[in-house]
Write a protein that holds these residues in place. Structure first.
Motif, PDB file in Angstrom:
ATOM      1  N   ALA A  73       0.821  -1.222   0.000  1.00 11.45           N
ATOM      2  CA  ALA A  73       0.000   0.000   0.000  1.00 11.45           C
ATOM      3  C   ALA A  73       0.848   1.262   0.000  1.00 11.45           C
ATOM      4  N   GLY A  74       2.163   1.129  -0.138  1.00 13.79           N
ATOM      5  CA  GLY A  74       3.024   2.307  -0.121  1.00 13.79           C
ATOM      6  C   GLY A  74       3.425   2.668   1.284  1.00 13.79           C
ATOM      7  N   ALA A  75       3.610   3.962   1.529  1.00 10.69           N
ATOM      8  CA  ALA A  75       4.069   4.417   2.841  1.00 10.69           C
ATOM      9  C   ALA A  75       3.063   4.051   3.929  1.00 10.69           C
ATOM     10  N   ASP A  76       3.586   3.816   5.115  1.00 14.86           N
ATOM     11  CA  ASP A  76       2.744   3.538   6.279  1.00 14.86           C
ATOM     12  C   ASP A  76       2.203   4.872   6.788  1.00 14.86           C
ATOM     13  N   LEU A  77       0.989   5.227   6.366  1.00 12.85           N
ATOM     14  CA  LEU A  77       0.429   6.548   6.671  1.00 12.85           C
ATOM     15  C   LEU A  77       0.095   6.710   8.153  1.00 12.85           C
ATOM     16  N   GLY A  84       0.135   3.982  -4.953  1.00 11.34           N
ATOM     17  CA  GLY A  84       1.138   4.919  -4.476  1.00 11.34           C
ATOM     18  C   GLY A  84       2.523   4.309  -4.467  1.00 11.34           C
ATOM     19  N   GLY A  85       3.185   4.410  -3.306  1.00 14.66           N
ATOM     20  CA  GLY A  85       4.532   3.881  -3.180  1.00 14.66           C
ATOM     21  C   GLY A  85       4.631   2.396  -3.449  1.00 14.66           C
ATOM     22  N   GLY A  86       3.528   1.670  -3.259  1.00 13.65           N
ATOM     23  CA  GLY A  86       3.526   0.246  -3.568  1.00 13.65           C
ATOM     24  C   GLY A  86       3.703  -0.002  -5.051  1.00 13.65           C
ATOM     25  N   LEU A  87       3.036   0.816  -5.868  1.00 14.31           N
ATOM     26  CA  LEU A  87       3.210   0.686  -7.319  1.00 14.31           C
ATOM     27  C   LEU A  87       4.581   1.208  -7.725  1.00 14.31           C
ATOM     28  N   GLU A  88       5.047   2.271  -7.073  1.00 14.17           N
ATOM     29  CA  GLU A  88       6.386   2.772  -7.373  1.00 14.17           C
ATOM     30  C   GLU A  88       7.437   1.690  -7.109  1.00 14.17           C
ATOM     31  N   PHE A  89       7.232   0.911  -6.059  1.00 14.24           N
ATOM     32  CA  PHE A  89       8.131  -0.212  -5.765  1.00 14.24           C
ATOM     33  C   PHE A  89       8.167  -1.160  -6.964  1.00 14.24           C
ATOM     34  N   GLU A 130      -1.347   9.642  -5.494  1.00 10.96           N
ATOM     35  CA  GLU A 130      -0.875  10.664  -4.555  1.00 10.96           C
ATOM     36  C   GLU A 130      -1.578  12.013  -4.704  1.00 10.96           C
ATOM     37  N   THR A 131      -1.952  12.403  -5.931  1.00 10.61           N
ATOM     38  CA  THR A 131      -2.567  13.724  -6.086  1.00 10.61           C
ATOM     39  C   THR A 131      -3.897  13.832  -5.338  1.00 10.61           C
ATOM     40  N   SER A 132      -4.527  12.705  -5.050  1.00 12.55           N
ATOM     41  CA  SER A 132      -5.763  12.740  -4.265  1.00 12.55           C
ATOM     42  C   SER A 132      -5.477  13.104  -2.804  1.00 12.55           C
ATOM     43  N   LEU A 133      -4.194  13.012  -2.406  1.00  9.88           N
ATOM     44  CA  LEU A 133      -3.764  13.403  -1.069  1.00  9.88           C
ATOM     45  C   LEU A 133      -2.994  14.723  -1.107  1.00  9.88           C
ATOM     46  N   ALA A 134      -3.090  15.419  -2.253  1.00  9.19           N
ATOM     47  CA  ALA A 134      -2.447  16.731  -2.440  1.00  9.19           C
ATOM     48  C   ALA A 134      -0.921  16.669  -2.438  1.00  9.19           C
ATOM     49  N   ILE A 135      -0.369  15.496  -2.831  1.00 11.73           N
ATOM     50  CA  ILE A 135       1.071  15.362  -3.046  1.00 11.73           C
ATOM     51  C   ILE A 135       1.284  14.695  -4.399  1.00 11.73           C
ATOM     52  N   ILE A 136       2.524  14.420  -4.770  1.00 11.12           N
ATOM     53  CA  ILE A 136       2.801  13.704  -6.013  1.00 11.12           C
ATOM     54  C   ILE A 136       3.641  12.472  -5.708  1.00 11.12           C
ATOM     55  N   PRO A 137       3.725  11.522  -6.632  1.00  9.68           N
ATOM     56  CA  PRO A 137       4.618  10.390  -6.423  1.00  9.68           C
ATOM     57  C   PRO A 137       6.033  10.899  -6.157  1.00  9.68           C
TER      58      PRO A 137
END
Length: 259
Positions: free
Chosen positions: A63-67, A109-114, A133-140
């Motif tokens: 799921a990417g980063a541990d939010l 997110g980061g999971g796909l980037e991995f 990431e843009t849905s969280l107002a950031i970018i990959p």
């Protein structure tokens, strides 16, 4: 509890399993530390021919980063965590051995980037994939904007990133985001089967082919052909090349040693 499980499948194949199923195999600081320890152990290990990355469980690859962990950090700690993830994913991309992302479920997110840092991706038809990431107002921030556009083209990459779209494994296969999309219970075996085929070929040749492709993709054709020639010359001096010729002559399967 170990957040990264390592399994040696023989024939130079290693499976590294992200092991935080209750946290959707998120990239916690502990997992990043264990990933870096693992990468340090395999980077110069000539006995390892193919590395398969997968996730524990039957829903999420990563799921990417541990939010939840990120929420407890101050700004400086959050920046440090982002850089650690980025460096670790870049380290995966820099491995000399071929890598396969066996995405047993969703990767966002980061999971796909991995997975984008791996050489080959296998998706689940039941999974969902996207750089959201843009849905969280950031970018990959771990190479996603660059690797995705190189893989599927800038237009489609912009659409997926701008809209924070989540697509199915089938659509991911259609647009070239993944090489294979199979049923969830077939993902790991498909990856192992593919790894077995790769591992049966000359290890030096496979690694030099990876190097030539990776270094040549961003330069002009003349330069890339020089890169290929240099990589080819590295295979000419190996014992494996002679073994390949002898095995062909004797009509048997070659036994490559990576030398």
């Amino acid at each position: 509890m170990k957040t990264l499980l390592i399994e040696n499948k023989g024939n130079g194949i290693v499976v590294a399993t992200l092991n935080q199923p209750k946290k959707a195999n998120a990239l916690s600081l502990q997992m990043i530390r264990e990933l870096n320890d693992f990468l340090a152990s395999v980077e110069n290990d000539d006995s390892i021919r193919v590395i398969v990355f997968t996730g524990n469980g039957d829903r999420v690859f990563c799921a990417g980063a541990d939010l939840k962990e990120r929420k407890e950090m101050n700004m400086q700690e959050a920046k440090f965590a982002v850089q650690k993830i980025k460096r670790t994913i870049n380290r995966v991309a820099s491995l000399k051995q071929p890598t396969i992302a066996a995405m047993n479920g969703t990767a966002l997110g980061g999971g796909l980037e991995f997975s984008l840092a791996c050489d080959i991706r296998i998706a689940s038809t039941d999974g969902t994939y996207g750089l959201t990431e843009t849905s969280l107002a950031i970018i990959p921030g771990a190479g996603g904007t660059q690797r995705l556009s190189r893989l599927i083209g800038t237009g489609k990459a912009k659409e997926l990133i701008f809209t924070a779209a989540k697509i199915s494994g089938i659509e991911a296969k259609e647009i070239g985001l993944v090489e294979h999309a199979v049923r969830l219970n077939e993902v790991k075996q498909k990856s192992i089967d593919l790894a077995q085929v790769i591992a049966s070929n000359g290890p030096v040749a496979v690694q030099e082919a990876k190097k030539a492709i990776n270094l040549g993709i961003d330069v002009d054709l003349k330069t890339s052909l020089t890169i290929e020639s240099n990589a080819y010359e590295q295979t000419l001096i190996t014992k494996d090349r002679l073994e390949g010729l002898l095995a062909f002559e004797e009509k048997r399967k070659p036994e490559y040693k990576g030398q």
